[in-house]
Motif scaffolding. Structure first.
Motif, PDB file in Angstrom:
ATOM      1  N   PRO A  72     -11.072  -9.274  10.478  1.00 16.75           N
ATOM      2  CA  PRO A  72      -9.776  -9.310   9.797  1.00 16.75           C
ATOM      3  C   PRO A  72      -9.736 -10.438   8.767  1.00 16.75           C
ATOM      4  O   PRO A  72     -10.128 -11.572   9.051  1.00 16.75           O
ATOM      5  CB  PRO A  72      -8.788  -9.557  10.941  1.00 16.75           C
ATOM      6  CG  PRO A  72      -9.451  -8.922  12.120  1.00 16.75           C
ATOM      7  CD  PRO A  72     -10.915  -9.199  11.945  1.00 16.75           C
ATOM      8  N   TYR A 124     -14.039  -9.151   3.700  1.00 19.71           N
ATOM      9  CA  TYR A 124     -14.307  -7.990   2.857  1.00 19.71           C
ATOM     10  C   TYR A 124     -15.812  -7.745   2.753  1.00 19.71           C
ATOM     11  O   TYR A 124     -16.603  -8.691   2.782  1.00 19.71           O
ATOM     12  CB  TYR A 124     -13.759  -8.205   1.437  1.00 19.71           C
ATOM     13  CG  TYR A 124     -12.284  -8.497   1.392  1.00 19.71           C
ATOM     14  CD1 TYR A 124     -11.354  -7.483   1.197  1.00 19.71           C
ATOM     15  CD2 TYR A 124     -11.807  -9.798   1.558  1.00 19.71           C
ATOM     16  CE1 TYR A 124      -9.995  -7.750   1.163  1.00 19.71           C
ATOM     17  CE2 TYR A 124     -10.457 -10.080   1.537  1.00 19.71           C
ATOM     18  CZ  TYR A 124      -9.553  -9.057   1.338  1.00 19.71           C
ATOM     19  OH  TYR A 124      -8.211  -9.327   1.314  1.00 19.71           O
ATOM     20  N   ALA A 160     -11.987  -4.069   2.312  1.00 17.80           N
ATOM     21  CA  ALA A 160     -11.764  -4.250   3.749  1.00 17.80           C
ATOM     22  C   ALA A 160     -11.787  -2.877   4.417  1.00 17.80           C
ATOM     23  O   ALA A 160     -11.628  -1.847   3.757  1.00 17.80           O
ATOM     24  CB  ALA A 160     -10.414  -4.932   3.983  1.00 17.80           C
ATOM     25  N   PRO A 161     -11.990  -2.842   5.743  1.00 14.15           N
ATOM     26  CA  PRO A 161     -12.021  -1.549   6.427  1.00 14.15           C
ATOM     27  C   PRO A 161     -10.770  -0.701   6.231  1.00 14.15           C
ATOM     28  O   PRO A 161     -10.821   0.529   6.363  1.00 14.15           O
ATOM     29  CB  PRO A 161     -12.208  -1.944   7.902  1.00 14.15           C
ATOM     30  CG  PRO A 161     -12.977  -3.226   7.829  1.00 14.15           C
ATOM     31  CD  PRO A 161     -12.392  -3.941   6.637  1.00 14.15           C
ATOM     32  N   ASP A 162      -9.632  -1.321   5.923  1.00 16.00           N
ATOM     33  CA  ASP A 162      -8.408  -0.536   5.718  1.00 16.00           C
ATOM     34  C   ASP A 162      -8.265  -0.044   4.278  1.00 16.00           C
ATOM     35  O   ASP A 162      -7.249   0.573   3.925  1.00 16.00           O
ATOM     36  CB  ASP A 162      -7.166  -1.341   6.106  1.00 16.00           C
ATOM     37  CG  ASP A 162      -6.948  -2.574   5.233  1.00 16.00           C
ATOM     38  OD1 ASP A 162      -7.764  -2.821   4.320  1.00 16.00           O
ATOM     39  OD2 ASP A 162      -5.952  -3.294   5.467  1.00 16.00           O
ATOM     40  N   GLY A 163      -9.266  -0.292   3.428  1.00 17.24           N
ATOM     41  CA  GLY A 163      -9.226   0.200   2.050  1.00 17.24           C
ATOM     42  C   GLY A 163      -8.576  -0.731   1.064  1.00 17.24           C
ATOM     43  O   GLY A 163      -8.501  -0.426  -0.126  1.00 17.24           O
ATOM     44  N   SER A 164      -8.078  -1.870   1.541  1.00 18.09           N
ATOM     45  CA  SER A 164      -7.514  -2.844   0.611  1.00 18.09           C
ATOM     46  C   SER A 164      -8.653  -3.660  -0.004  1.00 18.09           C
ATOM     47  O   SER A 164      -9.778  -3.662   0.488  1.00 18.09           O
ATOM     48  CB  SER A 164      -6.543  -3.772   1.334  1.00 18.09           C
ATOM     49  OG  SER A 164      -7.206  -4.517   2.345  1.00 18.09           O
ATOM     50  N   GLU A 184      -4.244   8.375  -1.371  1.00 15.32           N
ATOM     51  CA  GLU A 184      -3.494   8.697  -0.167  1.00 15.32           C
ATOM     52  C   GLU A 184      -2.337   9.640  -0.499  1.00 15.32           C
ATOM     53  O   GLU A 184      -1.982   9.856  -1.657  1.00 15.32           O
ATOM     54  CB  GLU A 184      -2.953   7.403   0.452  1.00 15.32           C
ATOM     55  CG  GLU A 184      -4.047   6.487   0.963  1.00 15.32           C
ATOM     56  CD  GLU A 184      -4.801   7.080   2.132  1.00 15.32           C
ATOM     57  OE1 GLU A 184      -4.176   7.425   3.152  1.00 15.32           O
ATOM     58  OE2 GLU A 184      -6.032   7.207   2.014  1.00 15.32           O
ATOM     59  N   TYR A 186      -6.589   3.727  -2.497  1.00 17.20           N
ATOM     60  CA  TYR A 186      -7.289   2.770  -1.652  1.00 17.20           C
ATOM     61  C   TYR A 186      -8.786   2.864  -1.932  1.00 17.20           C
ATOM     62  O   TYR A 186      -9.309   3.945  -2.225  1.00 17.20           O
ATOM     63  CB  TYR A 186      -7.039   3.056  -0.170  1.00 17.20           C
ATOM     64  CG  TYR A 186      -5.623   2.807   0.278  1.00 17.20           C
ATOM     65  CD1 TYR A 186      -5.278   1.628   0.931  1.00 17.20           C
ATOM     66  CD2 TYR A 186      -4.630   3.759   0.055  1.00 17.20           C
ATOM     67  CE1 TYR A 186      -3.977   1.392   1.348  1.00 17.20           C
ATOM     68  CE2 TYR A 186      -3.319   3.527   0.464  1.00 17.20           C
ATOM     69  CZ  TYR A 186      -3.011   2.346   1.109  1.00 17.20           C
ATOM     70  OH  TYR A 186      -1.713   2.107   1.519  1.00 17.20           O
ATOM     71  N   TYR A 210     -14.003   2.613   2.049  1.00 13.26           N
ATOM     72  CA  TYR A 210     -14.848   1.694   2.806  1.00 13.26           C
ATOM     73  C   TYR A 210     -16.060   2.455   3.344  1.00 13.26           C
ATOM     74  O   TYR A 210     -15.912   3.496   3.993  1.00 13.26           O
ATOM     75  CB  TYR A 210     -14.070   1.087   3.973  1.00 13.26           C
ATOM     76  CG  TYR A 210     -14.902   0.131   4.797  1.00 13.26           C
ATOM     77  CD1 TYR A 210     -15.154  -1.164   4.339  1.00 13.26           C
ATOM     78  CD2 TYR A 210     -15.458   0.525   6.009  1.00 13.26           C
ATOM     79  CE1 TYR A 210     -15.921  -2.048   5.080  1.00 13.26           C
ATOM     80  CE2 TYR A 210     -16.231  -0.355   6.754  1.00 13.26           C
ATOM     81  CZ  TYR A 210     -16.464  -1.632   6.281  1.00 13.26           C
ATOM     82  OH  TYR A 210     -17.239  -2.496   7.007  1.00 13.26           O
ATOM     83  N   ASP A 249     -18.037   3.212   5.806  1.00 11.08           N
ATOM     84  CA  ASP A 249     -18.181   3.103   7.257  1.00 11.08           C
ATOM     85  C   ASP A 249     -19.246   4.087   7.731  1.00 11.08           C
ATOM     86  O   ASP A 249     -19.068   5.302   7.625  1.00 11.08           O
ATOM     87  CB  ASP A 249     -16.833   3.398   7.914  1.00 11.08           C
ATOM     88  CG  ASP A 249     -16.889   3.301   9.429  1.00 11.08           C
ATOM     89  OD1 ASP A 249     -17.915   2.831   9.952  1.00 11.08           O
ATOM     90  OD2 ASP A 249     -15.905   3.697  10.077  1.00 11.08           O
TER      91      ASP A 249
END
Length: 273
Positions: A28, A31, A66-70, A124, A130, A133, A135
């Motif tokens: 958290p 990036y 970041a994993p949340d796309g930010s 989205e 976004y 990421y 993953d």
């Protein structure tokens, strides 16, 4: 047991990749950073009946995600240049047409954002964009299962597409297990050959692996044999080729992608070295 030079080289690359330390995953507030530089031939977009000129366009993309796309993405577009300098006088006489190529500039965007300028973006439902990421936790690392996964992903469009997608996936934080499996998938593609010592577009030395398609066009992957890191991809045109209707010599570089540094960083202003 390897049965060809390409199989031997790619088996070794798979072994090197498997022995790499685990990939870093952003915590958290952190990036994943990666850089790509890419270029391609574009046409001048001349009106019907007028001479079309070929230009080369390049851009460098720095991504913090970041994993949340930010995160943040900074795209630097270089001024396009003529593929053939000998066309300079004729191009200027025609009014220096450049209708299809993006003008030079810097585009710096924080995400999520309502802005959409190039790059690997996902839109989205609410209209915000976004960053995607990369993953790899859901991508199989068994070579047979991975091959089937890539075939579904690219709608069975053929070995050349699988070759390029595998080269892209080898970057951007891929785990050692996935990197090893990707080299094994490439090894199984029909027609893969070793080119020997090859430099990427930035001049970095590596080993070249090539795959030709039915038209004679060639895709080249350049990687570091000591680390298994992919340095870049190139696309070369085949014999009797034309680009946007303009004849070009065999072996002309139609496009490239170079992969720069990557790593996990603490903010969207830090670049790993």
């Amino acid at each position: 047991h390897p049965t060809s030079a390409a199989a031997a080289v790619l088996n070794e690359a798979a072994s090197v990749a498997a022995d790499l330390p685990p990939s870093q995953v952003p915590d958290p507030g952190q990036y994943l950073y990666y850089r790509t530089t890419q270029g391609s031939i574009q046409d001048s977009g001349a009106p019907l009946g007028e001479r079309n000129f070929l230009l080369y366009s390049t851009e460098t993309i720095d991504t913090w995600v970041a994993p949340d796309g930010s995160g943040r993405q900074r795209i630097v577009v270089a001024a396009p240049h003529l593929l053939y300098p000998a066309d300079q006088s004729a191009w200027e006489a025609a009014g220096s047409p450049n209708y299809e190529v993006q003008s030079a500039g810097v585009f710096d965007t924080k995400f999520p954002s309502t802005t959409r300028i190039g790059g690997p973006l996902i839109e989205e439902v609410n209209g915000e964009n976004y960053l995607a990421y990369p993953d790899d936790s859901r991508i199989p690392t068994d070579p047979s299962a991975l091959k089937q996964y890539l075939n579904r992903y690219d709608h069975n469009s053929g070995p050349a597409t699988t070759f390029i997608i595998a080269g892209d996936l080898l970057q951007e934080g891929a785990s050692p297990a996935l990197r090893s499996a990707l080299f094994q998938v490439i090894e199984q593609l029909p027609g893969v050959k070793v080119l020997g010592p090859t430099k990427d577009e930035a001049g970095r030395p590596g080993l070249g692996i090539a795959l030709d398609v039915g038209t004679g066009d060639r895709s080249v992957l350049v990687f570091n044999t000591k680390t298994s890191a992919v340095l870049g991809l190139k696309s070369l045109v085949g014999p009797s080729a034309s680009v946007y209707g303009v004849p070009v010599p065999e072996g002309t570089q139609a496009g490239f992608t170079n992969f720069g540094p990557t790593g996990v960083v603490s903010s969207t202003s830090v670049v790993p070295h």
